[in-house]
Design a protein around this motif. Structure first.
Motif, PDB file in Angstrom:
ATOM      1  N   ALA A 118     -11.776   3.709  20.760  1.00  0.00           N
ATOM      2  CA  ALA A 118     -10.762   2.675  20.551  1.00  0.00           C
ATOM      3  C   ALA A 118     -11.374   1.278  20.592  1.00  0.00           C
ATOM      4  O   ALA A 118     -11.038   0.414  19.776  1.00  0.00           O
ATOM      5  N   VAL A 119     -12.272   1.051  21.541  1.00  0.00           N
ATOM      6  CA  VAL A 119     -12.930  -0.260  21.642  1.00  0.00           C
ATOM      7  C   VAL A 119     -13.814  -0.502  20.422  1.00  0.00           C
ATOM      8  O   VAL A 119     -13.871  -1.621  19.883  1.00  0.00           O
ATOM      9  N   PHE A 120     -14.503   0.537  19.951  1.00  0.00           N
ATOM     10  CA  PHE A 120     -15.334   0.411  18.747  1.00  0.00           C
ATOM     11  C   PHE A 120     -14.489  -0.017  17.553  1.00  0.00           C
ATOM     12  O   PHE A 120     -14.840  -0.940  16.804  1.00  0.00           O
ATOM     13  N   TRP A 121     -13.340   0.663  17.373  1.00  0.00           N
ATOM     14  CA  TRP A 121     -12.467   0.332  16.246  1.00  0.00           C
ATOM     15  C   TRP A 121     -11.784  -1.022  16.425  1.00  0.00           C
ATOM     16  O   TRP A 121     -11.482  -1.700  15.448  1.00  0.00           O
ATOM     17  N   ARG A 122     -11.554  -1.394  17.647  1.00  0.00           N
ATOM     18  CA  ARG A 122     -10.905  -2.684  17.894  1.00  0.00           C
ATOM     19  C   ARG A 122     -11.741  -3.821  17.309  1.00  0.00           C
ATOM     20  O   ARG A 122     -11.201  -4.844  16.875  1.00  0.00           O
ATOM     21  N   ASN A 123     -13.054  -3.664  17.305  1.00  0.00           N
ATOM     22  CA  ASN A 123     -13.956  -4.696  16.798  1.00  0.00           C
ATOM     23  C   ASN A 123     -14.241  -4.551  15.307  1.00  0.00           C
ATOM     24  O   ASN A 123     -15.084  -5.272  14.766  1.00  0.00           O
ATOM     25  N   ARG A 124     -13.574  -3.605  14.654  1.00  0.00           N
ATOM     26  CA  ARG A 124     -13.705  -3.438  13.207  1.00  0.00           C
ATOM     27  C   ARG A 124     -12.340  -3.678  12.578  1.00  0.00           C
ATOM     28  O   ARG A 124     -11.401  -2.921  12.822  1.00  0.00           O
ATOM     29  N   PRO A 125     -12.192  -4.728  11.761  1.00  0.00           N
ATOM     30  CA  PRO A 125     -10.877  -5.091  11.238  1.00  0.00           C
ATOM     31  C   PRO A 125     -10.300  -4.045  10.300  1.00  0.00           C
ATOM     32  O   PRO A 125     -11.031  -3.333   9.603  1.00  0.00           O
ATOM     33  N   ILE A 126      -8.973  -3.955  10.285  1.00  0.00           N
ATOM     34  CA  ILE A 126      -8.266  -3.127   9.309  1.00  0.00           C
ATOM     35  C   ILE A 126      -8.314  -3.855   7.958  1.00  0.00           C
ATOM     36  O   ILE A 126      -8.080  -5.058   7.898  1.00  0.00           O
ATOM     37  N   PRO A 127      -8.627  -3.173   6.852  1.00  0.00           N
ATOM     38  CA  PRO A 127      -8.652  -3.838   5.541  1.00  0.00           C
ATOM     39  C   PRO A 127      -7.317  -4.512   5.227  1.00  0.00           C
ATOM     40  O   PRO A 127      -6.245  -4.001   5.576  1.00  0.00           O
ATOM     41  N   ALA A 128      -7.393  -5.646   4.560  1.00  0.00           N
ATOM     42  CA  ALA A 128      -6.175  -6.406   4.241  1.00  0.00           C
ATOM     43  C   ALA A 128      -5.233  -5.613   3.347  1.00  0.00           C
ATOM     44  O   ALA A 128      -4.016  -5.764   3.416  1.00  0.00           O
ATOM     45  N   ASN A 129      -5.788  -4.732   2.502  1.00  0.00           N
ATOM     46  CA  ASN A 129      -4.968  -3.954   1.585  1.00  0.00           C
ATOM     47  C   ASN A 129      -4.770  -2.525   2.095  1.00  0.00           C
ATOM     48  O   ASN A 129      -4.575  -1.584   1.304  1.00  0.00           O
ATOM     49  N   ASP A 130      -4.818  -2.346   3.397  1.00  0.00           N
ATOM     50  CA  ASP A 130      -4.698  -1.005   3.982  1.00  0.00           C
ATOM     51  C   ASP A 130      -3.365  -0.375   3.600  1.00  0.00           C
ATOM     52  O   ASP A 130      -2.316  -1.013   3.613  1.00  0.00           O
ATOM     53  N   LYS A 131      -3.413   0.909   3.262  1.00  0.00           N
ATOM     54  CA  LYS A 131      -2.234   1.634   2.835  1.00  0.00           C
ATOM     55  C   LYS A 131      -1.299   1.876   4.022  1.00  0.00           C
ATOM     56  O   LYS A 131      -1.734   2.263   5.104  1.00  0.00           O
ATOM     57  N   ASP A 132      -0.004   1.648   3.795  1.00  0.00           N
ATOM     58  CA  ASP A 132       0.991   1.880   4.841  1.00  0.00           C
ATOM     59  C   ASP A 132       1.605   3.261   4.615  1.00  0.00           C
ATOM     60  O   ASP A 132       2.353   3.478   3.675  1.00  0.00           O
ATOM     61  N   ASP A 133       1.247   4.225   5.491  1.00  0.00           N
ATOM     62  CA  ASP A 133       1.698   5.617   5.307  1.00  0.00           C
ATOM     63  C   ASP A 133       2.938   5.959   6.109  1.00  0.00           C
ATOM     64  O   ASP A 133       3.420   7.081   6.030  1.00  0.00           O
ATOM     65  N   PHE A 134       3.450   5.004   6.882  1.00  0.00           N
ATOM     66  CA  PHE A 134       4.529   5.324   7.817  1.00  0.00           C
ATOM     67  C   PHE A 134       5.840   4.715   7.321  1.00  0.00           C
ATOM     68  O   PHE A 134       5.967   3.498   7.217  1.00  0.00           O
ATOM     69  N   GLN A 135       6.790   5.565   7.003  1.00  0.00           N
ATOM     70  CA  GLN A 135       8.077   5.125   6.459  1.00  0.00           C
ATOM     71  C   GLN A 135       9.090   4.948   7.570  1.00  0.00           C
ATOM     72  O   GLN A 135       9.457   5.899   8.242  1.00  0.00           O
ATOM     73  N   GLU A 136       9.519   3.672   7.782  1.00  0.00           N
ATOM     74  CA  GLU A 136      10.535   3.420   8.809  1.00  0.00           C
ATOM     75  C   GLU A 136      11.927   3.632   8.257  1.00  0.00           C
ATOM     76  O   GLU A 136      12.827   3.936   8.978  1.00  0.00           O
TER      77      GLU A 136
END
Length: 417
Positions: A399-417
């Motif tokens: 989790a800490v490793f990923w915290r320091n790696r940004p999510i891409p600006a165009n990341d796909k949103d797979d979760f439908q609210e």
């Protein structure tokens, strides 16, 4: 493991709540540090309130100027997404201030790996300090954590699962297909003894733990999806844990599948259902006690991690390496396969991180309890005890490793609210 995420899940619940009075927890995430960014959706607002459908703007604008980092959850009230390494600054306001108590609980929760390390050291060198939490008290403690998870859920959460069958389904398959097969293959490849192999298979068949929700939050994953996946795997454990254990380990030792199912039902499903019903029909009561459950959850989680280590301390001292290697490899492989299975399923980065953490972090405490109650050889419980430490430290490090790696600006949103 059913653990420290009661505070995270409580906050997530309030962010998802419909037409109920706002709570101080509805703004708690806006005060915690890490990066967030906005989707190109006008107007870019972070809506923090009661979920009113009146159309009133109850949020703050999300800026991309250099500022303190803040997290954002993708729930019905949120129009921004944690995806950039640049954040917006939410202006200070009385409503957005966390109380001193909330700050303490948040700090204690995010320091979960530290408590696990301390508990492990105490369990190995001073086992008498934690071994008093034996089977009956251990069952009560685990049941309380399941109750606390239920108190964060509503019927709407289960409807959201139905709206996201593919996303939640892939996570469920990773939990109950990929990981159990991993446990079986590792046990056979390393030629573990029958009791240790059974214990490794048992813990690999356990549901996701609440600690995964904390790790998902730290990693910039989708906390709402993480909570739903934990809920689904927990309910599925009534059938899947005893069934898979019987199929994969039944050839090694006698497995009481019916007994496993009954115990899982009593410890997992009943407290969760009670919590959901209490939250649905007595919201004022659950709102009052929700300020206490996170702190109690942190304390209980630490004890539930330390007690198994204390109870198998002598075995760990004499056979440490032999026991740690297969369990550690199980978690590392589960994290990796969970992530790449998600990527191959065309999920975005945020969802893939969430499924990876859900796949690699399970309720090791439940595995330890089932091993104690339904297997005569005490060595069956050892892999679950070791898993408590490997799961917590491995998940937190990732989790800490990923915290320091940004999510891409165009990341796909797979979760439908």
């Amino acid at each position: 493991m059913a653990v420290t995420s009661s505070s995270v899940a409580s906050i997530s619940k309030v962010l998802r709540r419909d037409r109920r009075s706002p709570s101080v927890f509805s703004v708690a995430f806006s005060r915690l540090p890490f990066s967030a960014g906005c989707r190109s959706r006008p107007p870019p607002l972070v809506v923090l309130g009661s979920g009113s459908s009146s159309g009133r703007n109850d949020g703050f604008p999300c800026s991309t100027a250099s500022s303190p980092l803040v997290p954002v959850l993708r729930s019905r009230q949120v129009l921004c997404k944690a995806e950039l390494n640049v954040s917006g600054e939410i202006p200070n306001s009385p409503a957005a201030e966390m109380s001193q108590y909330e700050r303490i609980v948040e700090l204690l929760t995010t320091l979960f790996p530290v408590w696990v390390i301390i508990g492990t050291i105490i369990g190995i060198y001073k086992p008498s300090m934690v071994t008093w939490l034996e089977t009956d008290l251990f069952t009560l403690g685990l049941g309380f954590l399941m109750l606390s998870m239920g108190l964060t859920l509503t019927f709407e959460d289960f409807r959201r699962c139905m709206r996201n069958p593919w996303t939640v389904g892939v996570g469920f398959l990773a939990q109950y297909l990929v990981k159990p097969l991993l446990g079986f293959v590792i046990a056979m490849t390393l030629k573990l003894s029958a009791s240790l192999a059974t214990g490794l298979i048992l813990v690999s068949c356990c549901p996701g733990g609440q600690a995964s929700n904390v790790a998902t939050y730290i990693s910039k994953g989708n906390v709402a999806l993480s909570v739903l996946m934990t809920t689904c795997s927990t309910i599925g454990a009534i059938v899947m844990t005893p069934l898979l254990t019987k199929l994969l380990a039944g050839q090694l030792v006698p497995v009481d599948a019916a007994g496993l199912a009954i115990s899982t039902f009593q410890v997992v499903l009943v407290p969760t259902i009670v919590g959901v019903l209490a939250n649905e029909y007595f919201p004022k009561f659950t709102k009052r006690i929700s300020t206490l459950t996170p702190l109690i959850g942190v304390i209980l989680t630490t004890l539930l991690c330390a007690s198994p280590i204390g109870q198998v301390a002598e075995v760990l001292k004499s056979q440490g390496a032999q026991l740690i290697i297969p369990v550690a490899f199980l978690h590392v492989a589960a994290f990796a396969l969970g992530y790449w299975l998600s990527r191959l399923s065309t999920f975005g980065e945020s969802t893939s991180r969430t499924i990876s953490i859900e796949c690699g972090m399970q309720s090791s405490a439940l595995g330890f309890l089932l091993a104690q109650k339904h297997f005569t050889n005490p060595l069956v419980a050892v892999p679950s005890a070791v898993s408590v430490v490997c799961m917590a430290l491995g998940g937190s490090a990732l989790a800490v490793f990923w915290r320091n790696r940004p999510i891409p600006a165009n990341d796909k949103d797979d979760f439908q609210e």
